[in-house]
Structure formats: C-alpha cells, structure tokens
Design a protein around this motif. Structure first.
Motif, mmCIF file in Angstrom:
data_model
loop_
_atom_site.group_PDB
_atom_site.id
_atom_site.type_symbol
_atom_site.label_atom_id
_atom_site.label_comp_id
_atom_site.label_asym_id
_atom_site.label_seq_id
_atom_site.Cartn_x
_atom_site.Cartn_y
_atom_site.Cartn_z
ATOM 1 N N MET A 84 -4.443 1.275 4.652
ATOM 2 C CA MET A 84 -5.554 0.870 3.480
ATOM 3 C C MET A 84 -5.736 -0.290 3.131
ATOM 4 S SD MET A 84 -4.808 3.840 1.657
ATOM 5 C CE MET A 84 -5.574 3.493 -0.156
ATOM 6 N N LEU A 85 -6.201 -0.242 2.873
ATOM 7 C CA LEU A 85 -6.738 -1.508 1.727
ATOM 8 C C LEU A 85 -5.968 -1.213 0.333
ATOM 9 C CD1 LEU A 85 -10.306 -2.219 2.122
ATOM 10 C CD2 LEU A 85 -8.753 -3.948 2.610
ATOM 11 N N VAL A 86 -5.184 -1.593 0.219
ATOM 12 C CA VAL A 86 -4.679 -1.103 -1.383
ATOM 13 C C VAL A 86 -4.362 -2.717 -2.591
ATOM 14 C CG1 VAL A 86 -2.756 0.069 -0.133
ATOM 15 C CG2 VAL A 86 -2.685 -2.554 -0.534
ATOM 16 N N GLU A 87 -3.824 -2.090 -3.704
ATOM 17 C CA GLU A 87 -3.385 -3.105 -4.521
ATOM 18 C C GLU A 87 -2.391 -4.023 -4.592
ATOM 19 O OE1 GLU A 87 -4.938 -4.449 -9.509
ATOM 20 O OE2 GLU A 87 -4.018 -2.869 -8.763
ATOM 21 N N ALA A 88 -1.953 -5.096 -4.179
ATOM 22 C CA ALA A 88 -1.152 -5.977 -4.403
ATOM 23 C C ALA A 88 -0.938 -6.569 -5.202
ATOM 24 C CB ALA A 88 -0.815 -6.514 -3.185
ATOM 25 N N LYS A 89 0.548 -5.795 -6.643
ATOM 26 C CA LYS A 89 0.321 -7.219 -7.180
ATOM 27 C C LYS A 89 1.091 -8.463 -7.423
ATOM 28 C CE LYS A 89 3.698 -6.192 -11.682
ATOM 29 N NZ LYS A 89 4.556 -4.899 -12.147
ATOM 30 N N VAL A 90 1.215 -9.333 -7.788
ATOM 31 C CA VAL A 90 2.244 -10.425 -8.463
ATOM 32 C C VAL A 90 3.297 -10.191 -8.675
ATOM 33 C CG1 VAL A 90 1.517 -12.582 -8.995
ATOM 34 C CG2 VAL A 90 -0.401 -11.903 -8.168
ATOM 35 N N ILE A 91 3.854 -10.963 -7.511
ATOM 36 C CA ILE A 91 5.198 -10.631 -8.285
ATOM 37 C C ILE A 91 6.105 -12.548 -9.133
ATOM 38 C CG2 ILE A 91 7.358 -10.531 -7.833
ATOM 39 C CD1 ILE A 91 6.393 -8.340 -7.386
ATOM 40 N N THR A 92 5.303 -13.451 -8.157
ATOM 41 C CA THR A 92 5.722 -15.033 -8.251
ATOM 42 C C THR A 92 4.203 -15.513 -7.920
ATOM 43 O OG1 THR A 92 7.035 -16.726 -8.401
ATOM 44 C CG2 THR A 92 7.214 -15.551 -6.073
ATOM 45 N N ASP A 93 4.159 -16.793 -7.746
ATOM 46 C CA ASP A 93 3.825 -17.815 -7.532
ATOM 47 C C ASP A 93 4.092 -19.161 -7.440
ATOM 48 O OD1 ASP A 93 2.347 -17.602 -10.015
ATOM 49 O OD2 ASP A 93 0.837 -18.563 -9.670
ATOM 50 N N ALA A 94 3.986 -20.140 -6.701
ATOM 51 C CA ALA A 94 3.628 -21.262 -6.755
ATOM 52 C C ALA A 94 3.037 -22.673 -5.864
ATOM 53 C CB ALA A 94 5.132 -21.540 -5.922
ATOM 54 N N THR A 95 2.701 -23.957 -6.168
ATOM 55 C CA THR A 95 1.459 -24.505 -5.604
ATOM 56 C C THR A 95 2.645 -25.185 -4.802
ATOM 57 O OG1 THR A 95 0.157 -24.517 -8.390
ATOM 58 C CG2 THR A 95 0.135 -26.882 -6.514
ATOM 59 N N PHE A 114 3.610 -9.374 0.512
ATOM 60 C CA PHE A 114 2.829 -9.403 1.054
ATOM 61 C C PHE A 114 3.587 -11.752 0.384
ATOM 62 C CE2 PHE A 114 1.376 -5.926 0.863
ATOM 63 C CZ PHE A 114 0.805 -5.297 2.197
ATOM 64 N N LEU A 115 2.560 -12.458 1.514
ATOM 65 C CA LEU A 115 2.857 -13.629 1.270
ATOM 66 C C LEU A 115 1.207 -14.680 1.608
ATOM 67 C CD1 LEU A 115 3.874 -16.331 0.676
ATOM 68 C CD2 LEU A 115 4.652 -16.372 2.811
ATOM 69 N N ILE A 116 0.416 -14.640 0.630
ATOM 70 C CA ILE A 116 -0.971 -14.988 0.779
ATOM 71 C C ILE A 116 -1.341 -16.574 0.100
ATOM 72 C CG2 ILE A 116 -3.504 -14.860 -0.216
ATOM 73 C CD1 ILE A 116 -2.067 -11.773 -1.059
ATOM 74 N N LYS A 117 -1.918 -17.657 1.369
ATOM 75 C CA LYS A 117 -2.020 -18.832 0.878
ATOM 76 C C LYS A 117 -2.673 -19.004 0.404
ATOM 77 C CE LYS A 117 -2.920 -22.201 3.498
ATOM 78 N NZ LYS A 117 -2.784 -23.285 4.684
ATOM 79 N N GLU A 118 -3.719 -19.565 -0.787
ATOM 80 C CA GLU A 118 -4.602 -20.407 -0.781
ATOM 81 C C GLU A 118 -5.267 -21.727 -1.398
ATOM 82 O OE1 GLU A 118 -6.467 -17.131 -4.403
ATOM 83 O OE2 GLU A 118 -4.677 -17.850 -5.406
ATOM 84 N N VAL A 135 3.983 -14.530 -3.722
ATOM 85 C CA VAL A 135 4.344 -13.051 -2.997
ATOM 86 C C VAL A 135 3.860 -11.970 -3.953
ATOM 87 C CG1 VAL A 135 6.413 -12.390 -2.809
ATOM 88 C CG2 VAL A 135 6.418 -14.837 -3.089
ATOM 89 N N CYS A 136 3.053 -10.443 -3.030
ATOM 90 C CA CYS A 136 2.739 -9.775 -3.672
ATOM 91 C C CYS A 136 3.172 -8.660 -3.051
ATOM 92 C CB CYS A 136 1.340 -9.417 -3.823
ATOM 93 S SG CYS A 136 0.476 -10.789 -3.714
ATOM 94 N N LEU A 137 3.357 -7.455 -3.887
ATOM 95 C CA LEU A 137 3.964 -6.282 -3.332
ATOM 96 C C LEU A 137 2.955 -5.408 -3.705
ATOM 97 C CD1 LEU A 137 7.763 -6.301 -4.954
ATOM 98 C CD2 LEU A 137 6.502 -6.177 -2.356
ATOM 99 N N CYS A 138 3.145 -4.281 -2.630
ATOM 100 C CA CYS A 138 1.664 -3.506 -2.529
ATOM 101 C C CYS A 138 2.363 -1.961 -3.515
ATOM 102 C CB CYS A 138 2.249 -2.394 -1.191
ATOM 103 S SG CYS A 138 0.479 -1.047 -1.191
#
Length: 217
Positions: free
Chosen positions: A15-26, A61-65, A51-54
């Motif tokens: 299902m669609l969920v909210e994933a909490k941000v754990i850490t990020d980097a440019t 999850f690893l997300i690139k913007e 990097v996020c966790l459900c």
C-alpha cells in the motif's frame, strides 16, 4: 531541500505509506557560474539522496531527487525516483489501448489490496489479447488453446493463461473464497509475462531485425 517524509508504495505493506526520513545527502552538483563568486546568482542542477523507513514495517527506501534552482532565489524538484527497492522487470510496451487500460486497472487494484478486481482485470487482458489477435472460440478456454495452436504463445504461457482464466472465474463467481494476495501477485505477473511475450518482445525483435538489415546494407 530537506523533507521529514515521503509518500511511497511499500512492497511489504502492499500500500501507499509514509516513509520517515532517516538521513540525506547531496550528490552531483553542477553550476552554470563561470567563477565561484557568481554561483549565488547562477542556475544549478543537483542530485539529492534520501534514506527513509516505512512507518508501518520499517522497510527501507533510497530516493533520488533531481534539483534545479538559483541559490539566491529558488530551488525546485524536477524529478523524484525510488532507487530502492527496484523492479527489474522488462518494460511492458506496445500494448493496444484496450489491453493497456485493463492492465493498469489490474495493477492499481493490486496496489490497493483489491485482489479480486485485480485478477478479473487480468482475465480481461487475456480476453482483449484474443480479440486483438482475431482468435476465435466459443469461450476463453478454447481461445487460449487457439492462441497456442496459432503459435502466438507456447506451452508454458498456455498453462499460465489457463490459471489466469480459472482464478479469474473464481473471483467472478465464488463469493465465499476471496483471492489471496499471493495468488493475485502470481496472476498479475503471469499476465505481465504473456503481454511482454506477445507484444513487447515481438515488437522489439522485429525492430532489431530491421536495424540489422539496415546495418548489413
């Protein structure tokens, strides 16, 4: 640009969920400035990784913007891609509109845990396939056999097609036996395999042969 969470589709929760941000980097950063002093007013393009966790099951999850902006004025997200988890499937291309519509409905139904509608739409994909290929027969069972006879599919795909037909019948007529998540997943993937074989790979093979003929000339 920092966010506290992302809305993503979790394969564990289905299902669609909210994933909490754990850490990020440019990551990659490229500026149009000709010298460092001009960077504050120059357009830039950058990649931001998160990097996020459900919040339901802790699936990662690893997300690139992809970012674009001017430091002194604005920053906007031009693209967002989930790098992990990934799907290593062959793209389903060249589908006729009617079959594409049924397939998308099957896919969307599965993603919101509507498993009976999912397999019904998969069965509809097969009905559409037979119609597009002008395969005759008094019922889907006979039309699937005709697909094999006319060499549109092989023995293995025929067996998968019959399971799509049978479980689709259960979803339509057996109100006391709901379709399970695992059965719906299998039926959806069998449907994808048949569509890829008949439409996507056939078109790609023909395109390959045309390229090879052009090259040889």
């Amino acid at each position: 640009m920092q966010k506290e969470s992302f809305n993503v589709f979790c394969p564990e929760c289905n299902m669609l969920v909210e994933a909490k941000v754990i850490t990020d980097a440019t990551g990659k950063f490229q500026s149009d400035a000709l010298n460092p002093d001009d960077e504050v007013d120059a357009m830039y393009n950058a990649e931001h990784y998160t990097v996020c966790l459900c919040r339901r099951c802790n699936h990662p999850f690893l997300i690139k913007e992809s970012l674009q902006g001017v430091p002194a004025e604005f920053e906007t997200v031009t693209d967002t891609v989930v790098l992990y988890p990934t799907e290593s499937k062959i793209a389903i291309e060249y589908l006729p509109n009617s079959i594409h519509s049924a397939y998308i409905q099957a896919l969307r139904s599965y993603k919101v845990s509507l498993f009976d509608p999912c397999v019904l739409m998969c069965r509809k994909c097969l009905e559409g396939l037979c119609k597009i290929l002008n395969v005759s027969g008094s019922n889907l069972n006979k039309r699937l056999e005709k697909l094999k006879e006319e060499k549109h599919i092989d023995d293995r795909l025929l067996k998968w097609g019959h399971q799509i037909r049978l479980i689709g019948n259960e979803a339509a007529h057996d109100i006391d036996t709901p379709i399970s998540k695992k059965d719906a997943q299998d039926i959806l993937e069998f449907t994808e395999a048949i569509l890829i074989y008949v439409f996507s790979l056939t078109q790609r093979y023909e395109a390959l042969m045309k390229r090879r003929q052009t090259t040889s000339k």
